[in-house]
Design a protein around this motif. Structure first.
Motif, PDB file in Angstrom:
ATOM      1  N   UNK A 543       0.838  -1.199   0.000  1.00  0.00           N
ATOM      2  CA  UNK A 543       0.000   0.000   0.000  1.00  0.00           C
ATOM      3  C   UNK A 543       0.872   1.248   0.000  1.00  0.00           C
ATOM      4  N   UNK A 544       1.926   1.248   0.804  1.00  0.00           N
ATOM      5  CA  UNK A 544       2.835   2.399   0.862  1.00  0.00           C
ATOM      6  C   UNK A 544       3.596   2.570  -0.449  1.00  0.00           C
ATOM      7  N   UNK A 560      15.226  15.469   3.298  1.00  0.00           N
ATOM      8  CA  UNK A 560      13.806  15.822   3.333  1.00  0.00           C
ATOM      9  C   UNK A 560      12.986  14.729   2.652  1.00  0.00           C
ATOM     10  N   UNK A 561      11.875  14.344   3.293  1.00  0.00           N
ATOM     11  CA  UNK A 561      10.911  13.426   2.699  1.00  0.00           C
ATOM     12  C   UNK A 561       9.689  14.227   2.257  1.00  0.00           C
ATOM     13  N   UNK A 562       9.283  14.045   1.030  1.00  0.00           N
ATOM     14  CA  UNK A 562       8.155  14.787   0.474  1.00  0.00           C
ATOM     15  C   UNK A 562       6.992  13.848   0.164  1.00  0.00           C
ATOM     16  N   UNK A 563       5.816  14.215   0.672  1.00  0.00           N
ATOM     17  CA  UNK A 563       4.572  13.537   0.312  1.00  0.00           C
ATOM     18  C   UNK A 563       3.537  14.609  -0.024  1.00  0.00           C
ATOM     19  N   UNK A 564       2.709  14.319  -0.994  1.00  0.00           N
ATOM     20  CA  UNK A 564       1.686  15.283  -1.410  1.00  0.00           C
ATOM     21  C   UNK A 564       0.342  15.061  -0.722  1.00  0.00           C
ATOM     22  N   UNK A 565       0.141  13.907  -0.118  1.00  0.00           N
ATOM     23  CA  UNK A 565      -1.093  13.669   0.634  1.00  0.00           C
ATOM     24  C   UNK A 565      -0.840  12.548   1.626  1.00  0.00           C
ATOM     25  N   UNK A 566      -1.856  12.165   2.342  1.00  0.00           N
ATOM     26  CA  UNK A 566      -1.730  11.114   3.343  1.00  0.00           C
ATOM     27  C   UNK A 566      -3.096  10.641   3.788  1.00  0.00           C
ATOM     28  N   UNK A 567      -3.127   9.721   4.756  1.00  0.00           N
ATOM     29  CA  UNK A 567      -4.376   9.244   5.306  1.00  0.00           C
ATOM     30  C   UNK A 567      -5.099   8.241   4.433  1.00  0.00           C
ATOM     31  N   UNK A 568      -6.412   8.043   4.669  1.00  0.00           N
ATOM     32  CA  UNK A 568      -7.190   7.030   3.952  1.00  0.00           C
ATOM     33  C   UNK A 568      -7.137   7.166   2.428  1.00  0.00           C
ATOM     34  N   UNK A 569      -7.089   8.412   1.931  1.00  0.00           N
ATOM     35  CA  UNK A 569      -7.034   8.608   0.484  1.00  0.00           C
ATOM     36  C   UNK A 569      -5.787   7.948  -0.096  1.00  0.00           C
ATOM     37  N   UNK A 573      -5.598   4.546  -2.512  1.00  0.00           N
ATOM     38  CA  UNK A 573      -4.919   4.597  -3.808  1.00  0.00           C
ATOM     39  C   UNK A 573      -3.860   3.499  -3.913  1.00  0.00           C
ATOM     40  N   UNK A 574      -3.074   3.347  -2.854  1.00  0.00           N
ATOM     41  CA  UNK A 574      -2.044   2.321  -2.861  1.00  0.00           C
ATOM     42  C   UNK A 574      -2.632   0.921  -2.925  1.00  0.00           C
ATOM     43  N   UNK A 575      -3.740   0.707  -2.206  1.00  0.00           N
ATOM     44  CA  UNK A 575      -4.369  -0.609  -2.215  1.00  0.00           C
ATOM     45  C   UNK A 575      -4.906  -0.952  -3.600  1.00  0.00           C
ATOM     46  N   UNK A 576      -5.560   0.011  -4.257  1.00  0.00           N
ATOM     47  CA  UNK A 576      -6.153  -0.255  -5.563  1.00  0.00           C
ATOM     48  C   UNK A 576      -5.090  -0.386  -6.655  1.00  0.00           C
ATOM     49  N   UNK A 577      -4.074   0.472  -6.634  1.00  0.00           N
ATOM     50  CA  UNK A 577      -3.026   0.394  -7.651  1.00  0.00           C
ATOM     51  C   UNK A 577      -2.227  -0.900  -7.541  1.00  0.00           C
ATOM     52  N   UNK A 578      -2.040  -1.382  -6.326  1.00  0.00           N
ATOM     53  CA  UNK A 578      -1.272  -2.608  -6.132  1.00  0.00           C
ATOM     54  C   UNK A 578      -2.141  -3.814  -5.862  1.00  0.00           C
ATOM     55  N   UNK A 579      -3.339  -3.858  -6.439  1.00  0.00           N
ATOM     56  CA  UNK A 579      -4.319  -4.887  -6.111  1.00  0.00           C
ATOM     57  C   UNK A 579      -3.810  -6.302  -6.364  1.00  0.00           C
TER      58      UNK A 579
END
Length: 630
Positions: A543-544, A560-569, A573-579
């Protein structure tokens, strides 16, 4: 682009290097000029496993670096080690390496680099897309000479080969000896079928744990215990829960082995009607003596020897079973078969399907009996709880898959054959420790002596790893005790070791039925650590990985670590893309949890029958020897 040291990707910028050696006045000037990057010396090694300022992306970046470096080193190692001498010399060198790789102290402290705990001022503003962190890390030096020194010291602790790990995985006193007992609960069809199915599932678990380890482990941030991946993927609470469960499982496994050894000693002292409590004390004293050894060094060759001792016991049991049949006393006195069968045994009966209630050794509820058998199968594959500890000791952990698949194939084929063969001749009298129903007495004694030797090796392994976990995760982390490697730590280890053993002895002697106790530990703990938890960590990892957006990640140049979003969204996304990975892993996890729930329920029913009103099982707090028939 290569991620090996020396590439531009991990060279720190001059500004950060200057800042690391700057005095406070220079730092103040940098702050006024908006040139201060807010770095501090990164903590490495054992303590860095718990550094909350390290992000998952940083763990994964340095894991990629580590894997590429290991691959380069391994190719170089093999090239030097096998050059010249032809095929014979190459084979000699190869097998010589396998024998010479000793497993060092699991959970030993890695060296730590000098560091400053003084945190420098932060920047006034940070990008909103960055992960919030109290400070921003930097590489420790402008060159990689410092990295090389650090890594050489860390890698010196990693010397185990995949061959040595194979022997460690296959060294299991409870696994092989319970296989005929499994079939006594389930019959040929379900028993052998489930053994193969769960063997394939255990291999899948090993693969998932292996992939998770490779994605997160590095010399900078080593993965040393089963709780470490959960800390990096789920947070500190998950790690505490896993560590508590693993520590409790290790403790109960020592209790199971302690009770099993007590039964073996009692049978060896049957002719003298040796008091059962005395038998337990003898097993306790021998086990306690091993507690003074803090290191698992040279355990690889001991485990190798244990495998061959097990093979010798296999042969003894098979020959005795085919020629002399069973001694019914252990199973009758240790289970729910009619007590009259101890002196006037009913004929041996075997079943292709589930045996009827009259011939069930543990529970008359056939559904519960099936799960009691499945719980016992788990013991053959329960080494997964130690897989991460083993990989943390390997020189080349990318070879771990060889150990896992070879070990699971060996266990599945040999154990299934042995279980079916012994069940054919022992039937309903198949006991959890099958060598205890062997006839005649001479072969029974020989098998019991070999069982004592391999049993104490297994006890040492579970005790050593279990107590080290308690010491490191509770003693050092929460109580601030000194490291085990220090003189004070050694004395503290020698003090708490006997306390640990005495508690295990009290618990073991308080359980009236060995079969039900082993099934309870298998259902509640072994099933989850072997199957459910492996699926959890692998699902979270995928998922990650698949939740990553373009432009995200860890920048080693700036820390620096960069993320554009987080949480359930992000998780969805990770769960569906890596189904292709996440859906099977989630189903696998749920199946493991369901099996654990039903298996634990079945074991509790068996314990209730043993403890409940009218129970005829001899309790352990007694001087009556359950094997004495005089």
């Amino acid at each position: 682009m290569s991620v090996l040291p020396g590439s531009p990707a991990i060279e720190p910028p001059t500004g950060q290097v200057d800042e690391l050696v700057a005095d406070p006045e220079d730092i103040d000037k940098m702050i006024q000029d908006d040139k201060h990057t807010g770095v501090r010396q990164r903590l490495w090694g054992f303590q860095a496993r718990l550094d909350p300022s390290v992000t998952l992306e940083e763990y994964m970046h340095w894991a990629d670096v580590e894997r590429e470096m290991e691959e380069e080193e391994f190719r170089h190692y093999k090239g030097i080690d096998t050059v010249g001498g032809g095929l014979v010399a190459s084979l000699k060198n190869f097998f010589g390496r396998e024998r010479s790789n000793d497993t060092q102290t699991i959970y030993g402290n890695a060296p730590t680099v000098p560091h400053s705990e003084k945190r420098l001022p932060l920047e006034k503003d940070t990008n909103s897309s960055d992960i919030e962190s109290p400070v921003r890390p930097a590489a420790p030096s402008a060159s990689h000479e410092f990295d090389a020194e650090w890594r050489t010291a860390v890698r010196a602790l990693r010397t185990a080969s995949w061959g040595g790990v194979f022997y460690l995985i296959t060294t299991d006193i409870l696994g092989w000896s319970q296989t005929p007992y499994v079939l006594a609960n389930t019959g040929y069809g379900l028993g052998v079928g489930m053994f193969v199915l769960m063997g394939l599932a255990a291999a899948a678990s090993g693969w998932m744990i292996w992939k998770t380890f490779l994605a997160l482990d590095s010399s900078r941030f080593p993965v040393l215990s089963f709780g470490d991946p959960f800390f990096r993927l789920f947070g500190p609470r998950a790690r505490h829960a896993i560590n508590f469960a693993q520590g409790l499982q290790m403790f109960l496994s020592v209790c199971v082995l302690q009770l099993g050894q007590t039964n073996v000693v009692a049978q060896l002292g049957e002719s003298a009607n040796l008091c059962f409590i005395v038998c337990g004390i003898i097993a306790l004293v021998v086990g306690m003596a091993s507690g003074y050894l803090r290191s698992l060094k040279h355990l690889s060759w001991l485990s190798n020897a244990a495998v061959w001792l097990n093979v010798a016991t296999f042969i003894i049991v098979c020959v005795a079973a085919a020629k002399y049949g069973p001694d019914p006393v252990p199973q009758v006195n240790g289970g729910i078969l009619p007590k009259s069968w101890a002196k006037n045994p009913a004929p041996v009966k075997t079943f292709i399907g589930v045996p009827p209630a009259r011939y069930q050794p543990t529970d008359t509820d056939l559904f519960a009996a099936e799960f009691n058998g499945i719980n016992s199968i788990v013991y053959a594959y329960s080494g997964a709880v130690l897989f991460i500890a083993f990989m943390a000791e390997m020189r080349h952990p990318m070879d771990f898959w060889k150990a896992v698949f070879c070990a699971q194939f060996f266990i599945c084929v040999v154990y299934s054959f042995f279980g079916a063969f012994a069940y054919t001749y022992y039937g309903q009298y198949s006991y959890s420790l099958v060598n205890q129903v062997v006839q005649p007495l001479g072969l029974q004694i020989a098998g019991n002596v070999l069982t004592l030797i391999t049993g104490w090796l297994a006890i040492f392994l579970y005790f050593n790893v279990g107590l080290k976990m308690v010491y490191l995760e509770i003693g050092q982390e929460l109580l601030h005790l000194p490291p085990i490697t220090t003189t004070k730590g050694k004395y503290i280890w020698w003090i708490i070791g006997p306390i640990y053993w005495i508690l295990a002895f009290v618990v073991a002697m308080s359980v009236p039925q060995f079969n039900a106790f082993t099934n309870f530990v298998g259902g509640l703990f072994s099933l989850n650590f072997t199957y459910s938890f492996a699926g959890m960590m692998f699902t979270a990892l995928k998922v990650q990985q698949y939740g990553k957006l373009p432009g995200e990640g860890f920048d080693p140049a700036t820390g620096v670590t960069t993320r554009h979003d987080g949480g359930p969204k992000r998780w969805m996304r990770g769960f569906m893309k890596g189904w292709k990975f996440t859906v099977p892993a989630l189903i696998y996890t749920c199946a493991g949890l369901a099996a654990s729930g039903m298996g634990t329920w079945a074991a509790i029913l068996a314990l209730q029958a043993a403890f409940g009103p009218g129970g005829s099982v001899v309790t352990s707090w007694t001087c009556t020897n359950p094997f004495y028939t005089g």
